[in-house]
Design an enzyme around this catalytic site. Structure first.
Site, PDB file in Angstrom:
ATOM      1  N   LYS A 186      46.373  57.763  20.733  1.00 40.18           N
ATOM      2  CA  LYS A 186      45.072  57.890  20.670  1.00 40.18           C
ATOM      3  C   LYS A 186      44.777  58.170  19.123  1.00 40.18           C
ATOM      4  CE  LYS A 186      45.251  62.580  19.425  1.00 40.18           C
ATOM      5  NZ  LYS A 186      45.014  63.235  18.323  1.00 40.18           N
ATOM      6  N   THR A 243      39.555  63.534  19.273  1.00 43.37           N
ATOM      7  CA  THR A 243      39.796  62.987  18.175  1.00 43.37           C
ATOM      8  C   THR A 243      38.846  61.702  17.772  1.00 43.37           C
ATOM      9  OG1 THR A 243      42.025  63.170  19.063  1.00 43.37           O
ATOM     10  CG2 THR A 243      42.105  62.254  16.857  1.00 43.37           C
TER      11      THR A 243
HETATM   12  O1  LIG Z   1      45.769  66.134  17.833  1.00 45.26           O
HETATM   13  C1  LIG Z   1      44.600  66.540  17.411  1.00 45.26           C
HETATM   14  C2  LIG Z   1      43.681  67.331  18.286  1.00 45.26           C
HETATM   15  O2  LIG Z   1      44.167  67.358  19.556  1.00 45.26           O
HETATM   16  C3  LIG Z   1      44.636  66.522  15.860  1.00 45.26           C
HETATM   17  O3  LIG Z   1      43.971  65.278  15.533  1.00 45.26           O
HETATM   18  P1  LIG Z   1      44.013  65.021  13.737  1.00 45.26           P
HETATM   19  O4  LIG Z   1      45.306  64.959  13.357  1.00 45.26           O
HETATM   20  O5  LIG Z   1      43.137  63.437  13.916  1.00 45.26           O
HETATM   21  O6  LIG Z   1      42.935  66.081  13.152  1.00 45.26           O
END
Ligand SMILES: O=C(CO)COP(=O)(O)O
Ligand SMILES: NC(=O)C1=CN([C@@H]2O[C@H](COP(=O)(O)OP(=O)(O)OC[C@H]3O[C@@H](n4cnc5c(N)ncnc54)[C@H](O)[C@@H]3O)[C@@H](O)[C@H]2O)C=CC1
Length: 330
Positions: A186, A243
């Site tokens: 994702k 995200t």
């Molecule tokens: O996995 C995440 C939230 O579930 C964190 O995402 P980021 O690393 O993009 O901040």
């Protein structure tokens, strides 16, 4: 219960504070000696997370001291550091301790999932914790639901008992491959969603990227042995939503900066924390070639990040592909 958290970035610190609230005896291990001195004296992790660290959390840079007598050892370093930590843990971890992995990634050199890397060194039970969980919200006790996956359900249940409270709900899923791939892949789509925002495109574009992104994540996941339904769960669509839409996401933020014209290096420097989607794009692109899986969004993000393709041209390439049928979403 003694629980050790390895890695004092934003997620490791948040989980340490959460588990301390649940009454566990927490040790937080970090590698950086300067950061250690600052955190011990201020009880604040200024660089990574805006939250006070309670005095009861024991902080150390000694891995042996951290792992000793721990019933659960939580790995909370970026995915590129999981091999190094697992190797170091081998000689110091209690053989009965459960290892909980928080890192979301696919190793670029071996294309292995994180639990596969950990199991190269440790015979312990390994549980994966994934799902929509920004550290900044968990530490504020904002209701959050995640998923635990392991080959052994009893081990998942032990972690569920130890980690869950009224603000942090944990489901169990037997599909380890799907849960790990959902959490890792994702991040590529979140980079894309950010790039779309940075270019000034709208909600239609992002919805299309998320939906078609889910389709290609599912295609690769199924080829690698996952249950396609896992991608409709918290580790799939749940994490994809958070995200791609949250301003807390480092992947989305990096994408926005790139969409606005910054180079990858400039974007990463500005964010100053791990942006897992960058390495995962490399891994997923290689996997898509090996398994002959069509992953057009991943291919375009790869071209933007590593081949200097103009993001507008990447969007044009996606929009002008051959005509297709939707085929049940995938
Ligand atoms: O996995 C995440 C939230 O579930 C964190 O995402 P980021 O690393 O993009 O901040
Ligand atoms: N921050 C979040 O909200 C969430 C993060 N994750 C995942 O958790 C993992 C860790 O992420 P964050 O804590 O956010 O990263 P971060 O960038 O905030 O912090 C990473 C920490 O790991 C340390 N580190 C880096 N390399 C190391 C090494 N070789 N040995 C020891 N320590 C090392 C850094 O010094 C830093 O303290 C990532 O895979 C991320 O995708 C998952 C869910 C939520």
């Amino acid at each position: 219960m003694k629980i050790s958290i390895l890695g004092a970035g934003s997620w490791g610190t948040a989980i340490a504070i959460h588990l301390n609230r649940l009454g566990h005896q927490i040790t937080l291990w970090m590698r950086n000696k300067n950061q250690f001195k600052e955190i011990v004296s201020t009880r604040h992790n200024r660089k990574y997370l805006d939250a006070d660290i309670p005095q009861e959390i024991f902080i150390t840079t000694d891995l042996e001291e951290a792992a000793e007598n721990s019933s659960i050892v939580v790995i909370a370093v970026p995915s590129h550091a999981v091999r190094e930590i697992s190797k170091k843990l081998k000689d110091v971890i209690d053989k009965k301790a459960i290892v909980v992995n928080l890192a979301k990634g696919i190793e670029t050199s071996t294309l292995k999932r994180m639990s596969e890397v950990i199991k190269e060194y440790l015979s312990n039970d390994v549980v994966v914790l994934s799902g929509p969980s920004h550290a900044e919200e968990v530490v504020k006790q904002i209701p959050t639901a995640c998923v635990l996956a392991s080959d052994d359900i009893k081990t998942c249940e032990a972690v569920q008992d130890a980690f869950m409270d009224e603000n942090f709900r944990l489901y169990i899923n037997k599909d380890v491959v799907g849960v790990e791939l959902g959490g890792a892949l994702k991040n590529i789509i979140a980079l894309g969603a950010g790039i779309s925002d940075g270019l000034g495109f709208g909600d239609n574009t992002k919805a299309a990227l998320m939906t078609r992104g889910l389709a290609e994540i599912t295609r690769l996941g199924v080829a690698l042995g996952s249950d396609p339904l896992t991608f409709l769960g918290l580790a799939g669509v749940g994490d994809l939503i958070v995200t791609c839409t949250s301003m807390l996401s480092r992947n989305r933020k990096a994408g926005i900066l790139i969409g606005k014209g910054k180079s990858l290096e400039e974007a990463l420097k500005e964010i100053g924390m791990v942006v897992e989607g960058v390495n995962t794009t490399k891994s997923a692109y290689k996997l898509s070639q090996i398994h002959k899986i069509e992953m057009p969004i991943t291919k375009e993000i790869y071209s933007i990040l590593f081949e200097g393709k103009n993001p507008y041209e990447a969007v044009y390439s996606l929009m002008t592909r051959d005509k297709k049928h939707e085929l049940h979403g995938i």
